[in-house]
Design a protein around this motif. Sequence first.
Motif, PDB file in Angstrom:
ATOM      1  N   VAL A 247       0.751  -1.214   0.027  1.00 22.56           N
ATOM      2  CA  VAL A 247       0.061   0.073  -0.089  1.00 22.56           C
ATOM      3  C   VAL A 247       1.009   1.458  -0.076  1.00 22.56           C
ATOM      4  O   VAL A 247       0.683   2.142  -0.752  1.00 22.56           O
ATOM      5  CB  VAL A 247      -1.033  -0.036   1.211  1.00 22.56           C
ATOM      6  CG1 VAL A 247      -1.653   1.641   1.168  1.00 22.56           C
ATOM      7  CG2 VAL A 247      -1.928  -1.061   1.130  1.00 22.56           C
ATOM      8  N   ALA A 248       1.965   1.287   0.868  1.00 25.30           N
ATOM      9  CA  ALA A 248       2.887   2.327   0.950  1.00 25.30           C
ATOM     10  C   ALA A 248       3.514   2.584  -0.519  1.00 25.30           C
ATOM     11  O   ALA A 248       3.474   3.842  -0.804  1.00 25.30           O
ATOM     12  CB  ALA A 248       3.840   2.192   1.952  1.00 25.30           C
ATOM     13  N   LEU A 249       3.911   1.589  -1.141  1.00 24.96           N
ATOM     14  CA  LEU A 249       4.623   1.736  -2.498  1.00 24.96           C
ATOM     15  C   LEU A 249       3.540   2.132  -3.514  1.00 24.96           C
ATOM     16  O   LEU A 249       3.932   3.157  -4.440  1.00 24.96           O
ATOM     17  CB  LEU A 249       4.980   0.248  -3.022  1.00 24.96           C
ATOM     18  CG  LEU A 249       6.416  -0.056  -2.331  1.00 24.96           C
ATOM     19  CD1 LEU A 249       6.592  -1.452  -2.764  1.00 24.96           C
ATOM     20  CD2 LEU A 249       7.518   0.824  -2.710  1.00 24.96           C
ATOM     21  N   VAL A 250       2.348   1.635  -3.446  1.00 23.06           N
ATOM     22  CA  VAL A 250       1.327   2.273  -4.250  1.00 23.06           C
ATOM     23  C   VAL A 250       1.083   3.822  -4.108  1.00 23.06           C
ATOM     24  O   VAL A 250       1.014   4.605  -4.923  1.00 23.06           O
ATOM     25  CB  VAL A 250      -0.009   1.400  -4.509  1.00 23.06           C
ATOM     26  CG1 VAL A 250      -1.071   2.127  -5.193  1.00 23.06           C
ATOM     27  CG2 VAL A 250       0.354   0.091  -4.836  1.00 23.06           C
ATOM     28  N   LEU A 251       0.936   4.011  -2.930  1.00 24.91           N
ATOM     29  CA  LEU A 251       0.744   5.538  -2.471  1.00 24.91           C
ATOM     30  C   LEU A 251       1.831   6.551  -2.809  1.00 24.91           C
ATOM     31  O   LEU A 251       1.595   7.711  -3.610  1.00 24.91           O
ATOM     32  CB  LEU A 251       0.402   5.504  -1.135  1.00 24.91           C
ATOM     33  CG  LEU A 251      -0.998   5.025  -0.576  1.00 24.91           C
ATOM     34  CD1 LEU A 251      -1.209   5.247   0.740  1.00 24.91           C
ATOM     35  CD2 LEU A 251      -2.176   5.587  -1.507  1.00 24.91           C
ATOM     36  N   SER A 252       3.094   5.943  -2.679  1.00 25.90           N
ATOM     37  CA  SER A 252       4.260   6.692  -2.925  1.00 25.90           C
ATOM     38  C   SER A 252       4.404   6.891  -4.397  1.00 25.90           C
ATOM     39  O   SER A 252       5.049   7.980  -4.706  1.00 25.90           O
ATOM     40  CB  SER A 252       5.463   6.302  -2.151  1.00 25.90           C
ATOM     41  OG  SER A 252       5.690   5.066  -2.906  1.00 25.90           O
TER      42      SER A 252
END
Length: 134
Positions: A38-43
Amino acid sequence: MSRPSADAPTTPPTSRAPAGRRGTVRRRLLVITELAVVALVLSASAAHAETTQVLALAGSIDQVLTNIRNWVMGILAGLATVFLSIGGVRYVMGGGDPGEIEKAKTAFKAAGIGYGLAALAPLVVTVLQGIVGA
């Protein structure tokens, strides 16, 4: 050395602690992996933000509908890929647990539905063009 009494159970001790610890470690690893995805997708979406202002003027309704189609296809394909990744991690980390395997299969089904909807996005835009009369 004392002998067990007649009332005491004579079953051998079980080793529940290591299996419980393994399950806890797997659950923590799964949560960490999901949070990382999720963090990778948001970043990734924030990393490509432009600082200049651009007026979004479309030349025609066809261009607007094409842009909508492209956005819908991208969002659906991205979400389907996330679900596919989560399902794969759950399946691998499930360790034969039927509950985790079922959750993984559910994630795989959701990914398939997402990819199917992404493939049908051009059809939806064609229907909208027919309704609008463009």
